[in-house]
Design an enzyme around this catalytic site. Sequence first.
Site, PDB file in Angstrom:
ATOM      1  N   GLY A  75       3.411 -39.536  16.461  1.00 22.00           N
ATOM      2  CA  GLY A  75       4.517 -39.300  17.317  1.00 22.00           C
ATOM      3  C   GLY A  75       5.813 -39.495  16.496  1.00 22.00           C
ATOM      4  O   GLY A  75       6.761 -40.249  16.799  1.00 22.00           O
ATOM      5  N   THR A  76       5.951 -39.520  15.130  1.00 28.74           N
ATOM      6  CA  THR A  76       6.874 -40.052  14.409  1.00 28.74           C
ATOM      7  C   THR A  76       8.046 -38.801  14.650  1.00 28.74           C
ATOM      8  O   THR A  76       9.318 -39.156  14.492  1.00 28.74           O
ATOM      9  CB  THR A  76       6.768 -39.907  12.801  1.00 28.74           C
ATOM     10  N   ASN A  77       7.738 -37.626  15.013  1.00 26.34           N
ATOM     11  CA  ASN A  77       8.883 -36.699  15.215  1.00 26.34           C
ATOM     12  C   ASN A  77       9.443 -37.076  16.691  1.00 26.34           C
ATOM     13  O   ASN A  77      10.648 -36.672  16.729  1.00 26.34           O
ATOM     14  CB  ASN A  77       8.094 -35.126  15.231  1.00 26.34           C
ATOM     15  N   HIS A  81       6.524 -27.135  12.659  1.00 24.45           N
ATOM     16  CA  HIS A  81       5.400 -26.709  11.785  1.00 24.45           C
ATOM     17  C   HIS A  81       5.661 -27.410  10.397  1.00 24.45           C
ATOM     18  O   HIS A  81       6.733 -27.116   9.781  1.00 24.45           O
ATOM     19  CB  HIS A  81       5.161 -25.212  11.749  1.00 24.45           C
TER      20      HIS A  81
HETATM   21  C1  GAR Z   1       3.811 -33.079  12.068  1.00 26.65           C
HETATM   22  O1  GAR Z   1       3.793 -33.175  10.809  1.00 26.65           O
HETATM   23  C2  GAR Z   1       3.996 -31.751  12.758  1.00 26.65           C
HETATM   24  O2  GAR Z   1       4.711 -30.965  11.941  1.00 26.65           O
HETATM   25  C3  GAR Z   1       2.530 -31.334  12.775  1.00 26.65           C
HETATM   26  O3  GAR Z   1       1.769 -32.615  13.249  1.00 26.65           O
HETATM   27  C4  GAR Z   1       2.582 -33.744  12.818  1.00 26.65           C
HETATM   28  C5  GAR Z   1       2.648 -34.686  13.936  1.00 26.65           C
HETATM   29  O4  GAR Z   1       3.184 -35.849  13.356  1.00 26.65           O
HETATM   30  N1  GAR Z   1       2.270 -30.131  13.514  1.00 26.65           N
HETATM   31  C6  GAR Z   1       1.625 -29.275  13.340  1.00 26.65           C
HETATM   32  O5  GAR Z   1       0.812 -29.246  12.268  1.00 26.65           O
HETATM   33  C7  GAR Z   1       1.593 -27.951  14.460  1.00 26.65           C
HETATM   34  N2  GAR Z   1       0.819 -26.942  13.859  1.00 26.65           N
HETATM   35  P1  GAR Z   1       3.955 -36.822  14.465  1.00 26.65           P
HETATM   36  O6  GAR Z   1       2.797 -37.072  15.780  1.00 26.65           O
HETATM   37  O7  GAR Z   1       3.822 -38.137  13.588  1.00 26.65           O
HETATM   38  O8  GAR Z   1       5.160 -36.312  14.681  1.00 26.65           O
END
Ligand code: GAR
Length: 212
Positions: free
Chosen positions: A12-14, A110
């Site tokens: 969930g950093t995004n 992505h």
């Molecule tokens: C992120 O790097 C996002 O871009 C990727 O998963 C990660 C989630 O990190 N998404 C994909 O690969 C979708 N195809 P987060 O949970 O820390 O945000």
Amino acid sequence: MLRVAVLVSGGGTNLQAIIDALEAGRITNAEIIAVISNNEGAKALTRANNHHIPGMVMSPKNFKDREAFNEAFTAKMEELAPDLIVLAGFLVKIPEQMVKKFSGRIINIHPSLIPSFCGVGFYGLKVHEEALKRGVKVTGATVHFVNEGMDEGPIIAQKPVFTEKGDTPEILQRRVMEQAEWILLPQAIDDIANDRLILEDGHVYKKQEELS
Ligand code: GAR
């Protein structure tokens, strides 16, 4: 006020970048109405809870088959009725009926420069493993609208990030997040919330700022 639902699967950093941008006023005219995870242990749900955002779990595991999940998931989203659905590291395929019902209102981040290292099987760390295996010098991140295809919808924004000698997938993942994802995704939401994007002939453009 744009009502945003954020779909997550892991760290969930995004999601955190979106919350921080909202709190700092870098995203205006928007609010997160719900965070939905397919994984009940997702740290993203704790992040939502810390900011008093309603969190919920919708997992294919809790349904008898994929069709039942797709139906319930779509019904849940219709009930929430968000103006925008943000896939922030959501690793479950969005049901076709949901894509249709929310056409033009679902965006995804992505971790590569689409059309490189995307499509079926390219998610999370795997994307960076493949980029390093190929020896690319530049990678990055992409925000795009979601259509029926996998990572195929109109591109909203992209940002390049250099690879470096000695990179591991984990190091590269972190750099792509810091230098691209956590900037691009909040910006795209702010652009949508403030009506700065135009869709023309299947491509997305940013409206020119008016000079005063
Ligand atoms: C992120 O790097 C996002 O871009 C990727 O998963 C990660 C989630 O990190 N998404 C994909 O690969 C979708 N195809 P987060 O949970 O820390 O945000």
